[in-house]
Write a protein that holds these residues in place. Structure first.
Motif, PDB file in Angstrom:
ATOM      1  N   LEU A 156      -7.640   9.978  -0.393  1.00 52.42           N
ATOM      2  CA  LEU A 156      -6.580   9.792   1.064  1.00 52.42           C
ATOM      3  C   LEU A 156      -7.289  10.546   1.957  1.00 52.42           C
ATOM      4  O   LEU A 156      -6.764  10.625   3.234  1.00 52.42           O
ATOM      5  CB  LEU A 156      -5.274   9.517   0.514  1.00 52.42           C
ATOM      6  CG  LEU A 156      -4.959   8.236  -0.220  1.00 52.42           C
ATOM      7  CD1 LEU A 156      -3.268   8.468  -0.540  1.00 52.42           C
ATOM      8  CD2 LEU A 156      -6.409   6.932   1.073  1.00 52.42           C
ATOM      9  N   ARG A 157      -7.211  12.018   1.435  1.00 50.50           N
ATOM     10  CA  ARG A 157      -8.397  12.957   2.385  1.00 50.50           C
ATOM     11  C   ARG A 157      -9.642  13.647   1.804  1.00 50.50           C
ATOM     12  O   ARG A 157      -9.513  13.379   0.360  1.00 50.50           O
ATOM     13  CB  ARG A 157      -7.002  13.795   2.458  1.00 50.50           C
ATOM     14  CG  ARG A 157      -8.124  15.091   3.175  1.00 50.50           C
ATOM     15  CD  ARG A 157      -6.832  16.160   3.663  1.00 50.50           C
ATOM     16  NE  ARG A 157      -5.270  15.517   3.849  1.00 50.50           N
ATOM     17  CZ  ARG A 157      -4.312  16.556   3.426  1.00 50.50           C
ATOM     18  NH1 ARG A 157      -3.524  17.137   2.537  1.00 50.50           N
ATOM     19  NH2 ARG A 157      -2.969  16.134   4.168  1.00 50.50           N
ATOM     20  N   ALA A 167     -13.543   8.691   5.725  1.00 55.22           N
ATOM     21  CA  ALA A 167     -12.063   9.244   4.739  1.00 55.22           C
ATOM     22  C   ALA A 167     -11.257   7.799   5.246  1.00 55.22           C
ATOM     23  O   ALA A 167     -12.179   7.231   5.832  1.00 55.22           O
ATOM     24  CB  ALA A 167     -11.538  10.322   4.823  1.00 55.22           C
ATOM     25  N   GLY A 171      -5.605   6.657   5.681  1.00 49.55           N
ATOM     26  CA  GLY A 171      -5.210   7.586   4.768  1.00 49.55           C
ATOM     27  C   GLY A 171      -4.475   8.303   4.712  1.00 49.55           C
ATOM     28  O   GLY A 171      -3.544   9.116   3.919  1.00 49.55           O
ATOM     29  N   GLU A 172      -4.546   9.891   6.088  1.00 49.28           N
ATOM     30  CA  GLU A 172      -3.309  10.344   6.191  1.00 49.28           C
ATOM     31  C   GLU A 172      -2.000   9.861   6.189  1.00 49.28           C
ATOM     32  O   GLU A 172      -1.112  10.857   5.953  1.00 49.28           O
ATOM     33  CB  GLU A 172      -3.461  11.611   7.183  1.00 49.28           C
ATOM     34  CG  GLU A 172      -4.603  12.481   7.391  1.00 49.28           C
ATOM     35  CD  GLU A 172      -5.139  12.821   6.366  1.00 49.28           C
ATOM     36  OE1 GLU A 172      -3.537  13.663   5.681  1.00 49.28           O
ATOM     37  OE2 GLU A 172      -5.215  13.852   5.835  1.00 49.28           O
ATOM     38  N   LEU A 175      -0.822   9.926   2.960  1.00 46.03           N
ATOM     39  CA  LEU A 175      -0.669  10.875   2.177  1.00 46.03           C
ATOM     40  C   LEU A 175       0.668  11.070   2.657  1.00 46.03           C
ATOM     41  O   LEU A 175       1.202  11.701   1.946  1.00 46.03           O
ATOM     42  CB  LEU A 175      -1.345  11.800   2.550  1.00 46.03           C
ATOM     43  CG  LEU A 175      -3.035  11.375   1.207  1.00 46.03           C
ATOM     44  CD1 LEU A 175      -3.716  13.253   1.998  1.00 46.03           C
ATOM     45  CD2 LEU A 175      -2.139  11.943  -0.341  1.00 46.03           C
ATOM     46  N   ALA A 176       1.332  11.345   3.650  1.00 47.53           N
ATOM     47  CA  ALA A 176       2.512  11.714   4.307  1.00 47.53           C
ATOM     48  C   ALA A 176       3.503  11.208   3.462  1.00 47.53           C
ATOM     49  O   ALA A 176       4.245  11.182   2.936  1.00 47.53           O
ATOM     50  CB  ALA A 176       2.328  11.865   5.890  1.00 47.53           C
TER      51      ALA A 176
END
Ligand SMILES: [Fe+2]
Ligand SMILES: [Fe+2]
Length: 246
Positions: A156-157, A167, A171-172, A175-176
């Protein structure tokens, strides 16, 4: 303590046949509670490749959570790619591309990051739509009280220096959301190189476990141990004369 054998990028069709049995034996030595395979089970999503992958899954010494990679949907069969890209996965591997495995005190949750089309030239790079993020959030909520490990093909990163590789879109944001949900780790592949990307949640990368597409690195798999809040990661690699600690 929960032990997970993390494999990735098997690429049946571009695999090294002589590595299959030694890999299965090396995994069995560590008596894992579960096995995670983070995508690219095949090279070109061909039926005979999926059949080989299915036979490999059947020979694994523990229950398995496998998710598709970008190589596991058809590339040349454009109509099938657009209309039903996961048909072959369902036929050979299983009904779910986001399987979930509950263990005592832990859960492995699959996240399917493959996209049939992308709003950019590189369609292999994957993504996580807002709809998929919402579905995943609901599934993670159902695992409250357990240590959660997510299995996703695309990291994801990305690590800092991976030239020429994009990427995944979203993705970010994913992830968060995983950090909010207290996910312990994400197990990924795609880049064909082992490594660790700081989190939270930390991303553990495994290289190609069986294929000759190793980009000059040894074939590898990773033993991931969850012990309370502690995460231990031990990479294994093929020396050319058997598997050993990396
Ligand atoms: Fe791959
Ligand atoms: Fe991939």
């Amino acid at each position: 303590m929960i032990r997970i054998a993390h494999l990735s990028d098997l690429h049946f069709g571009a695999h090294i046949p002589g590595l299959v049995e030694p890999l299965l034996a090396d995994i069995a030595r560590f008596a894992p509670d579960a096995i995670a395979i983070s995508g690219d089970l095949t090279q070109r999503a061909q039926p005979e490749e999926f059949a080989q992958a299915a036979a490999f899954l059947a020979a694994l010494p523990a229950p398995c959570v496998a998710v598709p990679g970008n190589h596991d949907i058809p590339g040349g069969a454009v109509l099938e790619r657009l209309a039903d890209p996961r048909r072959r996965w369902r036929r050979f591997i299983g009904a779910e591309t986001e399987p979930m495995l509950l263990l005592p005190g832990a859960a492995l949750v699959g996240l399917d990051t493959v996209r049939r089309v992308q709003p950019r030239l590189d369609w292999s790079a994957g993504g996580v739509s807002s709809r998929r993020r919402a579905r995943l959030a609901a599934r993670l909520a159902a695992c409250a009280g357990r240590s959660i490990v997510v299995v996703a093909h695309h990291p994801l990163r990305h690590p800092a220096a991976i030239p020429g590789r994009s990427a995944p879109i979203g993705g970010e944001a994913a992830l968060a959301m995983l950090a909010d949900a207290g996910v312990a780790a994400v197990l990924s592949g795609h880049l064909h190189r082992p490594g660790r990307i700081p989190g939270p949640p930390e991303i553990v990368l495994t290289g190609s476990s069986l294929s000759h597409r190793t980009r000059g690195l040894p074939n590898s798999w990773t033993l991931v141990e969850l012990d309370g809040g502690a995460l231990r990661v031990n990479a294994r690699e093929d020396s050319g004369d058997g598997w050993r600690a990396a």
